[in-house]
Scaffold this motif. Structure first.
Motif, short mmCIF file in Angstrom:
data_model
loop_
_atom_site.label_atom_id
_atom_site.label_comp_id
_atom_site.label_asym_id
_atom_site.label_seq_id
_atom_site.Cartn_x
_atom_site.Cartn_y
_atom_site.Cartn_z
N LEU A 50 6.88 16.53 7.05
CA LEU A 50 7.23 15.27 7.71
C LEU A 50 6.20 14.87 8.75
O LEU A 50 5.94 13.68 8.95
N ALA A 51 5.61 15.86 9.40
CA ALA A 51 4.56 15.56 10.38
C ALA A 51 3.37 14.89 9.70
O ALA A 51 2.72 14.02 10.27
N ALA A 52 3.09 15.29 8.46
CA ALA A 52 1.98 14.70 7.71
C ALA A 52 2.24 13.24 7.37
O ALA A 52 1.31 12.46 7.20
N THR A 53 3.52 12.84 7.28
CA THR A 53 3.86 11.45 6.96
C THR A 53 3.85 10.57 8.21
O THR A 53 3.86 9.35 8.09
N GLY A 54 3.89 11.19 9.39
CA GLY A 54 3.95 10.41 10.62
C GLY A 54 5.36 10.12 11.09
O GLY A 54 5.55 9.48 12.12
N GLU A 83 -4.77 -1.70 -2.08
CA GLU A 83 -6.12 -1.78 -2.64
C GLU A 83 -6.49 -0.52 -3.42
O GLU A 83 -7.08 -0.59 -4.50
N VAL A 84 -6.15 0.64 -2.85
CA VAL A 84 -6.49 1.90 -3.50
C VAL A 84 -5.73 2.07 -4.81
O VAL A 84 -6.29 2.46 -5.84
N GLU A 85 -4.43 1.78 -4.79
CA GLU A 85 -3.63 1.92 -6.01
C GLU A 85 -4.04 0.88 -7.05
O GLU A 85 -4.00 1.14 -8.26
N GLY A 86 -4.40 -0.31 -6.57
CA GLY A 86 -4.88 -1.33 -7.50
C GLY A 86 -6.14 -0.87 -8.21
O GLY A 86 -6.29 -1.06 -9.43
N LYS A 132 1.43 8.89 -9.99
CA LYS A 132 0.49 10.01 -10.06
C LYS A 132 -0.20 10.08 -11.42
O LYS A 132 -1.37 10.46 -11.50
N ALA A 133 0.51 9.69 -12.48
CA ALA A 133 -0.11 9.65 -13.80
C ALA A 133 -1.22 8.60 -13.86
O ALA A 133 -2.24 8.79 -14.53
N ILE A 134 -1.04 7.52 -13.13
CA ILE A 134 -2.07 6.48 -13.07
C ILE A 134 -3.28 6.98 -12.29
O ILE A 134 -4.43 6.73 -12.66
N TYR A 135 -3.04 7.74 -11.20
CA TYR A 135 -4.16 8.33 -10.46
C TYR A 135 -4.96 9.25 -11.37
O TYR A 135 -6.19 9.22 -11.36
N ALA A 145 -7.53 11.68 -4.59
CA ALA A 145 -7.14 12.34 -3.34
C ALA A 145 -6.76 11.31 -2.28
O ALA A 145 -5.79 11.51 -1.54
N LEU A 146 -7.49 10.22 -2.20
CA LEU A 146 -7.19 9.17 -1.22
C LEU A 146 -5.86 8.53 -1.52
O LEU A 146 -5.03 8.32 -0.62
N ALA A 147 -5.62 8.20 -2.79
CA ALA A 147 -4.36 7.57 -3.18
C ALA A 147 -3.18 8.50 -2.92
O ALA A 147 -2.13 8.07 -2.42
N ALA A 148 -3.35 9.78 -3.23
CA ALA A 148 -2.28 10.75 -3.03
C ALA A 148 -1.97 10.92 -1.55
O ALA A 148 -0.80 11.07 -1.16
N ASN A 149 -3.00 10.91 -0.70
CA ASN A 149 -2.79 11.04 0.74
C ASN A 149 -2.00 9.86 1.29
O ASN A 149 -1.05 10.03 2.07
N LEU A 150 -2.39 8.66 0.90
CA LEU A 150 -1.67 7.46 1.36
C LEU A 150 -0.23 7.48 0.84
O LEU A 150 0.70 7.11 1.57
N ARG A 151 -0.07 7.91 -0.38
CA ARG A 151 1.28 7.93 -0.96
C ARG A 151 2.16 8.94 -0.24
O ARG A 151 3.35 8.70 -0.03
N GLN A 152 1.59 10.08 0.13
CA GLN A 152 2.36 11.08 0.86
C GLN A 152 2.86 10.51 2.19
O GLN A 152 4.01 10.73 2.58
N ARG A 153 2.01 9.78 2.87
CA ARG A 153 2.38 9.22 4.17
C ARG A 153 3.43 8.13 4.04
O ARG A 153 4.23 7.91 4.94
N LEU A 154 3.43 7.44 2.90
CA LEU A 154 4.37 6.35 2.69
C LEU A 154 5.62 6.77 1.92
O LEU A 154 6.57 5.99 1.81
#
Length: 223
Positions: A50-54, A83-86, A132-135, A145-154
């Motif tokens: 949870l700390a990683a998500t903010g 933008e990253v997921e797009g 994740k399959a799209i990544y 890695a960037l998309a996964a990091n943003l997704r984890q936080r959100l």
């Protein structure tokens, strides 16, 4: 993270997002272990997640506490994720092999079934698998890695919207319809546009929920 830790993390995230745990509230490992009838180890793992998500903050010698949710910061995260997921969807449409595209289609079909059955928890799981399959299909490790990091936080905000907003389940799967069609058709422009629109729709639902639930004045720098 173990299944037990993930369940604890999800439960605490829901309590925070729904406003039952207020900003500044202390999260003691011993107290939480008693609440969930577990040892301190899975609780500690859940708090770190949870700390990683903010959603929570950790300070030396002070432990964990609920963070103040910054709506402006949350919007910034969604804008970056859009933008990253797009871009991931665009590259997936161009680069994914037949097997990867079939996997995306299969996950989407299972998600549609979950919506038909009203299984919100199952849809939330399949929603994560879909993205994740799209990544994976984008075939770019740094972008993945960037998309996964943003997704984890959100993730806590994305997931709770399915439980908190009645129509979001149906609109989400309809948006996935358009994304899947674009990827299977190898249409990079449509894949980018539909994914960006999907993320924007998700952001709108989350922000509207928070403004209604907590008031638009909640600010801070946690996110």
């Amino acid at each position: 993270m173990s299944t037990l830790s993930k369940k604890i993390s999800n439960r605490l995230a829901k309590d925070i997002v729904d406003g039952r745990l207020k900003p500044g509230a202390k999260l003691e490992e011993t107290t939480l272990a008693t609440r969930f009838k577990v040892s301190r180890t899975p609780v500690r793992d859940a708090l770190r997640e949870l700390a990683a998500t903010g959603l929570i903050e950790s300070e030396p010698r002070k432990g964990f506490s609920v963070a103040t949710i910054d709506l402006a910061g949350l919007l910034d995260l969604f804008e970056a994720a859009s933008e990253v997921e797009g871009l991931c969807a665009k590259l997936c449409a161009l680069r994914a092999g037949m097997a990867q595209k079939k996997q995306i289609e299969l996950i989407h079909m299972r998600a549609r079934q979950a919506v038909a059955e009203g299984d919100v928890a199952r849809y939330a799981e399949l929603n994560e698998s879909f993205h994740k399959a799209i990544y994976d299909g984008a075939r770019n490790r740094n972008l993945h890695a960037l998309a996964a990091n943003l997704r984890q936080r959100l993730e806590p905000f994305r997931t709770q919207q399915f439980f908190n907003t009645g129509d979001r389940l149906r609109t989400s799967v309809a948006e996935h319809d358009a994304i899947t069609k674009a990827i299977l058709s190898a249409d990079p422009r449509a894949a980018f546009d539909t994914m960006c629109a999907h993320t924007a729709s998700s952001a709108t639902n989350v922000i509207e929920f928070f403004e209604k639930q907590h008031g638009s004045g909640r600010t801070g720098n946690a996110l």
